[in-house]
Write an enzyme that holds these catalytic residues in place. Structure first.
Site, short mmCIF file in Angstrom:
data_model
loop_
_atom_site.label_atom_id
_atom_site.label_comp_id
_atom_site.label_asym_id
_atom_site.label_seq_id
_atom_site.Cartn_x
_atom_site.Cartn_y
_atom_site.Cartn_z
N TYR A 134 0.83 -1.20 0.00
CA TYR A 134 0.00 0.00 0.00
C TYR A 134 0.87 1.26 0.00
CZ TYR A 134 1.33 0.70 4.83
OH TYR A 134 2.07 0.90 5.97
N PHE B 180 2.28 9.79 3.24
CA PHE B 180 2.63 9.66 4.65
C PHE B 180 3.15 8.27 5.00
CE2 PHE B 180 -1.96 8.78 4.54
CZ PHE B 180 -2.03 7.59 5.23
N ASP B 181 2.91 7.27 4.15
CA ASP B 181 3.40 5.92 4.46
C ASP B 181 3.34 5.06 3.21
OD1 ASP B 181 4.40 3.81 5.96
OD2 ASP B 181 2.46 3.26 6.80
N TYR C 35 -8.90 7.66 11.10
CA TYR C 35 -8.45 7.97 12.46
C TYR C 35 -9.34 8.99 13.16
CZ TYR C 35 -4.38 5.29 11.16
OH TYR C 35 -3.56 4.27 10.75
N PHE D 271 -5.55 5.90 -0.33
CA PHE D 271 -4.65 4.75 -0.38
C PHE D 271 -4.69 4.08 -1.75
CE2 PHE D 271 -5.33 4.86 4.22
CZ PHE D 271 -4.06 4.59 4.70
#
Length: 184
Positions: free
Chosen positions: A96, A108-109, A154, A171
């Site tokens: 991902y 961010f990731d 979140y 995502f």
């Protein structure tokens, strides 16, 4: 994106980029510093849009291709899958990348960057609700672009100083495999 939001985004981006075009007598170092300031300002504008729950215009470009579920999750199949669909409690393996403010903006990731796919038990609350919902309907090999609203992400708390409160998450998720959780 509403017309006013689009105008606001492009105004902020234009103002941010003006720093790059000013004339200076500092030579190459001055131009580099100016470009860094412009990039920082544009990144700040994108972060502000994410905090406010607004989308970058590029994120809206293909909204008509997205399926919206009853929970508010939206997804678009990028690559069709070929295999099984995971069940609750099974361990899944995914690759991902996650962004704030729209697809391909403000990453961010990413498991791709770490070269380490992520594994989790589906439907057990070990990931955000949007991930459980999305991955539970994917086939092995399937890749999706997913828009997760704050209530399935979140929420109002954010996460780890990286995800701001109330953020919509973007995502790209690819389901690589399904494993019997008893075997792991």
């Amino acid at each position: 994106m509403k017309a006013g939001q689009s105008i606001l985004f492009w105004f902020v981006a234009a103002v941010a980029s003006l720093g790059h075009f000013h004339s200076n007598h500092e030579g190459r170092q001055g131009r580099t510093t100016s470009l860094r300031r412009s990039n920082l300002a544009i990144g700040t504008a994108l972060s502000l849009f994410a905090v406010l729950g607004l989308q970058h215009p590029v994120a809206d470009a293909k909204d008509n291709d997205f399926v919206k579920t009853g929970s508010g999750l939206s997804y678009r199949v990028v690559t069709e899958g070929y295999g099984d669909i995971p069940g609750k409690g099974e361990t899944v393996k995914v690759h991902y990348t996650g962004w704030l403010g729209g697809f391909y903006n403000n990453k961010f990731d990413s498991s791709y960057d770490r070269k380490d796919p992520f594994m989790f038990r589906l439907g057990t609350g070990s990931v955000i609700p949007g991930w459980d919902e999305c991955v539970s309907t994917m086939q092995i090999g399937e890749q999706r672009e997913v828009i997760i609203p704050p209530k399935l992400g979140y929420g109002d708390k954010g996460a780890g100083g990286v995800i701001p409160p109330g953020a919509t998450l973007y995502f790209d998720i690819k389901l690589l495999g399904i494993f019997d959780s008893k075997a792991h």
